[in-house]
Design a protein around this motif. Structure first.
Motif, PDB file in Angstrom:
ATOM      1  N   SER A   1       6.969  -0.362  -4.390  1.00 30.71           N
ATOM      2  CA  SER A   1       5.813  -0.727  -5.219  1.00 30.71           C
ATOM      3  C   SER A   1       6.125  -1.898  -6.155  1.00 30.71           C
ATOM      4  N   ASN A   2       5.302  -2.941  -6.092  1.00 36.93           N
ATOM      5  CA  ASN A   2       5.471  -4.059  -7.025  1.00 36.93           C
ATOM      6  C   ASN A   2       5.208  -3.600  -8.458  1.00 36.93           C
ATOM      7  N   TYR A   3       4.207  -2.698  -8.606  1.00 40.57           N
ATOM      8  CA  TYR A   3       3.893  -2.186  -9.938  1.00 40.57           C
ATOM      9  C   TYR A   3       5.118  -1.508 -10.551  1.00 40.57           C
ATOM     10  N   ARG A   4       5.804  -0.722  -9.726  1.00 44.18           N
ATOM     11  CA  ARG A   4       7.000   0.003 -10.210  1.00 44.18           C
ATOM     12  C   ARG A   4       8.036  -0.986 -10.723  1.00 44.18           C
ATOM     13  N   MET A   5       8.247  -2.041  -9.967  1.00 44.24           N
ATOM     14  CA  MET A   5       9.226  -3.063 -10.373  1.00 44.24           C
ATOM     15  C   MET A   5       8.802  -3.719 -11.693  1.00 44.24           C
TER      16      MET A   5
ATOM     17  N   CYS B   1       0.827  -1.205   0.000  1.00 41.21           N
ATOM     18  CA  CYS B   1       0.000   0.000   0.000  1.00 41.21           C
ATOM     19  C   CYS B   1       0.862   1.256   0.000  1.00 41.21           C
ATOM     20  N   VAL B   2       1.515   1.456  -1.149  1.00 42.09           N
ATOM     21  CA  VAL B   2       2.373   2.619  -1.377  1.00 42.09           C
ATOM     22  C   VAL B   2       2.046   3.183  -2.759  1.00 42.09           C
ATOM     23  N   PRO B   3       2.430   4.450  -3.041  1.00 42.59           N
ATOM     24  CA  PRO B   3       2.172   5.012  -4.376  1.00 42.59           C
ATOM     25  C   PRO B   3       2.884   4.213  -5.471  1.00 42.59           C
ATOM     26  N   PRO B   4       2.380   4.228  -6.711  1.00 36.48           N
ATOM     27  CA  PRO B   4       2.946   3.395  -7.790  1.00 36.48           C
ATOM     28  C   PRO B   4       4.385   3.732  -8.180  1.00 36.48           C
ATOM     29  N   ASP B   5       4.880   4.910  -7.751  1.00 32.82           N
ATOM     30  CA  ASP B   5       6.282   5.245  -8.052  1.00 32.82           C
ATOM     31  C   ASP B   5       7.176   5.082  -6.829  1.00 32.82           C
ATOM     32  N   HIS B   6       6.658   4.442  -5.784  1.00 36.11           N
ATOM     33  CA  HIS B   6       7.429   4.230  -4.548  1.00 36.11           C
ATOM     34  C   HIS B   6       8.380   3.051  -4.726  1.00 36.11           C
ATOM     35  N   PRO B   7       9.606   3.116  -4.182  1.00 35.17           N
ATOM     36  CA  PRO B   7      10.572   2.009  -4.347  1.00 35.17           C
ATOM     37  C   PRO B   7      10.025   0.645  -3.911  1.00 35.17           C
TER      38      PRO B   7
END
Ligand code: 6PG
Length: 250
Positions: free
Chosen positions: A85-89, A77-83
């Motif tokens: 973030s699974n989405y970011r990865m 539960c972090v923003p999508p550009d947070h280190p």
């Protein structure tokens, strides 16, 4: 319960290429039927190399991406550009190639304040794309899973509420030891998949893996992944598999 298929590779690189080839083979079967190929992706470190390979020019031509629909197994539960973030990865490793059509990746909006609503919205996306029949669970063609040092998988951690969820497809799950919420697919959805593949790498996972695969059932969340009408596989590197018996190694 059928025995899971155990595949052991010298290292994470070869494990990742084998997993990418498995995606290619399963995707081809669905493309031949002109049907969508749905895959749920886990986060963490182990699948990153697989995602990079799938996002590489080599696989741009080896998979008919227009049929591929990607989802997330869980999200922090972090923003999508947070280190964290699974989405970011996943975005950096796989989506950058542009092979996958823009709308074919469904992100879990776990940064939302109302996590119940975020879970409902994601379940609506599952319903829209996977189109389960009345009273059926949505069925992925393929789910990639990892295993944490405490035996968790997805964001289904030992001692957490979501372990017992038998109605909802996606839920928020508070993880006391991380002092944070996660959004996660639930066991019934994961166990409705046609193919579930665990990717496990590293000597630090060897003892736990021995207990999960050879110990008494029901000890760890990862042991509750038992596809009802699907195939369960474990892709392991030699370091993670070093304590397994010859019988388990097959
Ligand atoms: C996450 C994952 C989680 C992961 C395991 C293993 O969001 O962290 O989905 O379930 O698969 O923690 O993580 P590693 O691959 O980093 O060991």
């Amino acid at each position: 319960m059928p025995k899971p298929k155990i595949r052991i590779f010298p290292d994470l690189e070869q494990l990742s290429w084998a997993a990418a080839t498995r995606v290619e083979d399963l995707a081809r079967l669905k493309a031949m039927e002109k049907k969508i190929f749905s895959v749920a992706l886990s986060g963490g470190a182990t699948p990153k190399r697989l995602y990079e390979i799938l996002g590489s020019p080599i696989f741009a031509g080896r998979i008919r991406w227009q049929y591929v629909h990607l989802f997330q197994v869980d999200e922090r539960c972090v923003p999508p550009d947070h280190p964290e973030s699974n989405y970011r990865m996943i975005r950096r490793a796989l989506l950058g190639s542009g092979s996958l059509p823009e709308g074919n990746f469904r992100r879990m909006a776990a940064e939302q304040r109302d996590l119940q609503q975020a879970s409902r919205q994601y379940a609506e996306e599952l319903a829209r794309v996977l189109q389960p029949k009345e009273s059926e669970w949505p069925r992925f063609d393929l789910v990639f899973l990892g295993m944490g040092p405490d035996g968790h998988t997805a964001s289904l951690f030992p001692g957490t509420e979501a372990l017992e969820e038998q109605v909802s497809w996606v839920v928020p799950n508070y993880v006391e030891k991380l002092k944070m919420h996660r959004l996660t697919l639930t066991f019934p959805v994961l166990n409705a998949a046609a193919n579930a593949i665990f990717l496990v790498s590293g000597a630090d996972k060897a003892e736990l893996l021995r207990q999960v695969l050879e110990g008494p059932p029901g000890q760890f969340p990862a042991q509750k992944i038992q596809p009802a009408n699907g195939r369960l596989s474990w892709f392991l590197d030699e370091a993670a598999a070093q304590l397994l018996s010859a019988e388990t190694r097959g």
